[in-house]
Design an enzyme around this catalytic site. Structure first.
Site, short mmCIF file in Angstrom:
data_model
loop_
_atom_site.label_atom_id
_atom_site.label_comp_id
_atom_site.label_asym_id
_atom_site.label_seq_id
_atom_site.Cartn_x
_atom_site.Cartn_y
_atom_site.Cartn_z
N ASP A 67 -5.62 -12.51 4.18
CA ASP A 67 -6.72 -11.91 4.94
C ASP A 67 -8.08 -12.06 4.27
O ASP A 67 -9.05 -11.40 4.66
CB ASP A 67 -6.44 -10.42 5.24
CG ASP A 67 -5.71 -9.71 4.11
OD1 ASP A 67 -5.57 -10.29 3.01
OD2 ASP A 67 -5.27 -8.56 4.31
N HIS A 111 0.80 -1.23 0.00
CA HIS A 111 0.00 0.00 0.00
C HIS A 111 0.83 1.28 0.00
O HIS A 111 0.28 2.37 -0.18
CB HIS A 111 -0.93 0.04 1.22
CG HIS A 111 -2.01 -1.01 1.20
ND1 HIS A 111 -2.86 -1.16 0.13
CD2 HIS A 111 -2.38 -1.93 2.12
CE1 HIS A 111 -3.71 -2.15 0.40
NE2 HIS A 111 -3.43 -2.64 1.60
N ASP A 133 -3.85 -10.63 -1.79
CA ASP A 133 -4.32 -10.02 -0.54
C ASP A 133 -5.78 -9.61 -0.71
O ASP A 133 -6.21 -9.23 -1.81
CB ASP A 133 -3.45 -8.79 -0.25
CG ASP A 133 -3.56 -8.28 1.16
OD1 ASP A 133 -4.63 -7.72 1.49
OD2 ASP A 133 -2.59 -8.39 1.92
#
Length: 392
Positions: free
Chosen positions: A262, A137, A173
């Protein structure tokens, strides 16, 4: 450890911790490494320690003024003038607050991903795994989403800068890999692929199908945003169909994959309802694509994952087991087969875990709550995949 796969780990990555209550907990790396040790798939002597990335390497992606800010805010008592700049650089948010030693910890992680890329591209290893990496990110001029330096983007730029290779970046992700995408949005030789929960409901609010790249890079960005409460079958159908088409169309020289875990139903920071099955299957699919399209050149990094006891160790260990053709990975790939985790690992950690630790590599989902609107979610995901790869 097989001769064609190397495991990269810098002990300094354990210092990448914002505060004691922050969900990004480096304990997950310790748990994952110990699980691999307990199954005999990795020994301490197998770990290759990278150098900490120097500023010129970090500057392949990040602006020098941002690197300077990270350095200054890493001090035990940051200078007042830099404290005033923390907001400007995204380093005083609840998600990404500055902390002592931040630069060295983040640079250690960046160094690991760069070394993994160099070892594979130089032919010293066919595969390389840097579990502590995957901070996808971070942007050139600011931190975001728990990420200070974007090690994956730095490693990809190193590959382009030093070796001139075409890179397929695969991000699994549950959060869109925005920092990597925007770093290469106009580059036709970097294809960024991300499967994630739709940004309509989840940070960072990007990664829609219409984000396809720009200028010469138009078509080299692929996003597969799936619906909340997507389950294993739909996630894997979406992933395998889309990434196979992307790899065949792009024809990469190397694959760099990010393995945030996740999207599991237990993860507290998303709304996807998958099990460990996807974390057994996705590395296997990527491994196959690497041997099909890149002569086996494959670099894998970690990423997100916030159920650090029940999910992350199994998911991240499975990447290495697949990468090294370990017998456990081969057995788990068989339909209906599961296998017990080593009792020594469960015994060591169960008293510290807030939840009962799993006993097996894969989840028993027979008692999980049925998801309403399953068929509707699956159809929406099929439509999204069709849009995502319609021009491939």
């Amino acid at each position: 450890m097989t001769a064609n796969a190397v495991f990269i780990h810098h002990p300094g990555s354990a210092r990448y911790q914002f505060n004691e209550s922050h969900p990004f907990d480096p304990q997950r790396i310790t748990l994952s490494l110990d699980l691999l040790h307990k199954v005999g798939a990795l020994s301490p002597g197998d770990l290759i320690v990278p150098e900490t990335a120097a500023d010129d390497i970090i500057a392949l992606i990040h602006r020098q003024d941002y690197i300077d800010a990270v350095r200054q805010l890493s001090k035990d008592e940051p200078p007042a003038e830099w404290l005033q700049q923390a907001d400007r650089y995204g380093l005083r948010t609840e998600d990404t607050p500055f902390f002592p030693g931040m630069h060295n910890a983040a640079a250690a992680i960046a160094g690991g991903s760069v070394l993994a890329a160099d070892l594979v591209m130089s032919g010293q290893a066919q595969h390389a795994y840097h579990m502590a990496g995957g901070l996808h990110h971070a942007f050139p001029g600011h931190g975001s989403g728990f990420c200070i330096y974007n090690d994956a983007a730095i490693a990809i730029e190193q590959i382009r800068h030093r070796y001139g290779a075409r890179v397929l970046y695969i991000d699994t992700d549950v959060h869109h890999g925005d920092g990597v995408q925007w770093s290469f949005y106009t580059d036709p030789d970097i294809c960024t692929y991300s499967i994630h929960e739709t940004g309509k409901y989840l940070f960072p609010g990007t990664g829609f199908v219409y984000e396809r790249g720009n200028e010469h890079g138009l078509g080299a960005t692929v996003n597969v945003p799936v619906e909340p409460y997507t389950e294993d079958d739909s996630w894997l159908e979406s992933f395998e169909h889309s990434i196979t088409k992307v790899a065949a169309a792009f024809k990469p020289d190397i694959i760099v994959s990010q393995h945030g875990c996740d999207a599991h139903a237990f993860d507290p920071l998303s709304h996807i309802h998958c099990s460990m099955r996807i974390y057994q299957a996705m590395p296997a699919i990527i491994h196959k694509l690497a041997h099909q399209f890149t002569n086996g050149r494959w670099v894998a990094v970690g990423g997100g994952g916030y159920d650090i006891w029940r999910v992350v160790p199994r998911a991240w260990a499975l990447v290495w087991l697949e990468m090294t053709d370990h017998p456990i990975a081969s057995r788990l790939a068989l339909p209906g087969v599961n296998e017990a985790l080593p009792a020594s690992w469960v015994d060591r950690w169960h008293s510290l875990s807030p939840d009962p630790l799993p006993s097996y590599w894969l989840d028993d989902t027979s008692g999980w709550m049925a998801i309403p609107r399953r068929s509707e979610i699956e159809e929406r995901n099929r439509h999204t995949v069709k849009l995502a790869v319609q021009e491939m």
